[in-house]
Design an enzyme around this catalytic site. Structure first.
Site, PDB file in Angstrom:
ATOM      1  N   ASN A 179      38.033 -13.157   7.611  1.00 30.98           N
ATOM      2  CA  ASN A 179      39.055 -13.225   6.632  1.00 30.98           C
ATOM      3  C   ASN A 179      38.547 -13.539   5.145  1.00 30.98           C
ATOM      4  O   ASN A 179      38.409 -12.522   4.277  1.00 30.98           O
ATOM      5  CB  ASN A 179      40.266 -14.117   6.962  1.00 30.98           C
ATOM      6  CG  ASN A 179      41.366 -14.048   6.206  1.00 30.98           C
ATOM      7  OD1 ASN A 179      41.487 -13.471   5.201  1.00 30.98           O
ATOM      8  ND2 ASN A 179      42.704 -14.474   6.465  1.00 30.98           N
ATOM      9  N   ASP A 180      38.358 -14.659   4.835  1.00 33.41           N
ATOM     10  CA  ASP A 180      37.861 -15.193   3.522  1.00 33.41           C
ATOM     11  C   ASP A 180      36.493 -14.314   2.989  1.00 33.41           C
ATOM     12  O   ASP A 180      36.492 -13.985   1.786  1.00 33.41           O
ATOM     13  CB  ASP A 180      37.624 -16.481   3.486  1.00 33.41           C
ATOM     14  CG  ASP A 180      38.974 -17.342   3.916  1.00 33.41           C
ATOM     15  OD1 ASP A 180      39.915 -16.936   3.577  1.00 33.41           O
ATOM     16  OD2 ASP A 180      38.812 -18.384   4.657  1.00 33.41           O
TER      17      ASP A 180
END
Lengths: 484, 115
Positions: free
Chosen positions: A404-405
């Site tokens: 995600n990040d």
């Protein structure tokens, strides 16, 4: 020659050999081809050094002579119990739980260094101010490493769920650290023959260790879970340093060399990790990352577009090139085997497939590489950020699973984002992006991901392993239809 | 003959300096793919503290020293044995897909171009 000098000769020789084997072993670990032999070489060094340490019994203090048999017995029991349990746990632990396991082992090393210092301090075996100061310094670092590593373990294991933060915390921690140093300073002062003491020396030593252990806890509590790898790496370096310092006090060059090599190596590794996240080590330790208010969702244009797993699978089967970006979510779903099975299907259909690994993918640098290796993925399909980032713009499909990040474009553009400036994988530049995700939640760092709202991005919701199974079936189905 | 080791001030600093430099240089060449096994491997190496624990324990002359010394050996042995077990497991998993295991296929520019 007396028995004492024979013992000293044997210990001196084996410790020298151990130091050499450690250095050579670490050197061999610098390539995946020679790495397994590297740890074997280092292990051999450890084994001979531990066996030779029994020769110390021919060279003990006069005061210890009457207790010798008891001490040897205790030593054997401690070696077998400590070594046995840790060995068993290390063989059994799941690869995903590796970071917290390393934290535990590291804390044990720090605790051992602290305990050695405690024996020296309580026994008054530190002649001279230099010895005493070095002992106290090693004890301080070892104790902080012990309690700090245990907190790091608790956070990664999920025992402690949220970072504990209160106003003025950093100042309070500073006071505790200064207090610990003050007690240490007072101990040195007392040793130089102060006429009247505030507390008897043993009580002062207890107070010193108590403060140091509390400081380790306080220092680690406010740090967020996403930063734990850096913290473990710092404590790894710290334990090395503590071991090196106690090695000096005991007059053992093998401990000095091994400890300091790890101290330096751990420091370099910590800097590399912090660099990968575009943050300074001080920033990791002393600013409350993730504590800032999270992003307003209205800031991001577009919407998340769900798609079916089977459609995504078939699209990849007919793509020319696919880059897979795996993250911790994949490992949490135990989906690595399924992923490689799917990738093998794509490779068989002449699709070019590569894995792109972000330096901080997983919960520890390089952990994703280990998890893929465990599933049997050959390491020549695995590429690091710098080597693959330019390839995304010429790639048909980027498949993001459980990450995600590390693919959040906000890191490039949005100055207000907590991860602004962190190098990310340019997955958003691929012609089509598929994101496999459990739900609409945020990542480990708790930040909204702008990529998910982009026009070229589709979301495939579901458990990573289940989604991959559907993709595999869809692609296999195509093959079956073609054959019929 | 006397084989006891005496290390004083500056000699200690020279040993520390050279060891730190060696650690820095050796680790600087490790590819990112091996960072986790490396962290665990260096964690194993400081398990040598168990030898110091043995020294402290064998020289113990009070119950307090024996107790603390026992824990020093217990914890140090755990550090060494556990560190070895997990590092060995991780490193055993790395394998190549068969066609020529080029040692630094991850390094920039060293990848052979596909024809």
């Amino acid at each position: 020659m007396t028995m004492t000098s024979i013992a000293q000769l044997i210990i001196g020789t084996t410790d020298l050999a151990a130091a050499l084997l450690f250095l050579y072993g670490l050197k061999r670990m610098s390539s995946p081809v020679t790495a397994p032999s590297g740890i074997f070489v280092a292990g051999l060094g450890m084994l001979v050094a531990v066996l030779a340490s029994f020769f110390y019994l021919f060279d003990v203090d006069a005061a210890a002579k009457p207790h010798l048999m008891v001490n040897v017995g205790l030593g054997v029991v401690a070696l077998i119990a400590g070594g046995g349990v840790a060995w068993w746990a290390g063989k059994k632990v799941a690869m995903t739980a590796m970071p917290q396991m390393v934290a535990i082992y590291n804390g044990m090393g720090g605790g051992a260094a602290g305990a050695i210092a405690a024996v020296e301090l309580f026994g008054g075996k530190t002649p001279g101010t230099t010895q005493l100061v070095v002992t106290l310094l090693g004890a301080l670092i070892g104790a902080i490493s012990l309690s700090g590593s245990l907190i790091a373990w608790a956070k990664l294991q999920g025992v402690i769920k949220k970072p504990l933060r209160v106003a003025g915390q950093q100042y309070f921690n500073l006071v505790v650290l200064l207090g610990t140093l003050a007690v240490a300073g007072y101990l040195v002062f007392v040793a130089q023959g102060a006429s009247s003491q505030l507390l008897p020396t043993p009580q002062l030593i207890y107070l010193f260790f108590g403060c140091a252990l509390v400081y380790g806890i306080l220092m680690t509590l406010p740090i967020g879970g996403a930063d734990m790898p850096v913290v473990i790496s710092i404590y790894n370096a710290a334990t090395g340093l503590a071991v090196g310092l106690e090695g000096f006090v005991l007059g053992n060059p093998a401990l000095m060399i091994a400890g300091m090599v790890v101290g330096a190596a751990g420091t370099l590794l910590t800097l590399l990790m912090a660099q990968a996240m575009n943050r300074s080590v001080a920033n990791v330790l002393f600013t409350n990352f993730g504590g800032a208010p999270t992003h307003k969702a209205g800031h991001i244009k577009g919407s998340m577009k769900p798609t079916a797993a089977a459609d995504a699978g078939i699209a990849m089967r007919y793509a020319k090139s696919v880059i897979v970006v795996p993250g911790y979510g994949l490992a949490a779903a135990q989906g690595q085997q399924k992923l490689y099975e799917f990738v093998k299907l794509l490779l068989a259909a002449d699709v070019s497939v590569k894995f792109a690994i972000h330096p901080v993918a997983g919960r520890m640098p390089g952990q994703m590489d280990v998890l893929l290796a465990e599933a049997g993925v050959p390491y020549d399909l695995i590429f690091q950020l710098d080597d693959i980032n330019d390839e995304f713009k010429t790639t048909d499909v980027a498949l993001i699973i459980g990450a995600n990040d590390v693919v959040n474009p906000a890191a490039r553009t949005d100055k207000g984002s907590p991860i602004y400036g962190m190098p990310i994988l340019n997955a958003d530049q691929a012609k089509q992006v598929y994101v496999v995700k459990r739900g609409q939640g945020k990542g480990y760092a708790d930040i909204v991901n702008a990529l998910f709202y982009a026009d070229n991005c589709n979301m495939v919701y579901g458990d990573a392993a289940a989604v991959l199974t559907m993709m595999i079936e869809a692609v296999r189905g195509l093959g079956a239809k073609a054959a019929a | 003959m006397d084989f006891s080791i005496q290390i004083t001030g500056f000699v200690a600093l020279y040993i520390f300096m050279l060891a730190a430099f060696a650690g820095w240089v050796i680790i600087g060449h490790v590819p990112a793919i091996l960072h986790t096994p490396l962290m665990s491997g260096s964690n194993f190496v400081h398990g040598i503290v168990v030898v110091g624990g043995m020294f402290a324990l064998l020289n113990a002359s009070t119950v307090q020293e024996q107790t603390i010394g026992f824990f020093a050996v217990l914890l140090g042995a755990g550090n060494a044995a556990g560190g070895y077990a997990v590092t060995d497991r991780m490193l055993a998993m790395f394998q190549t897909s068969g066609h020529k295991p080029t040692k630094h296929s991850h390094a920039k520019g060293s990848r052979p171009k596909a024809v």
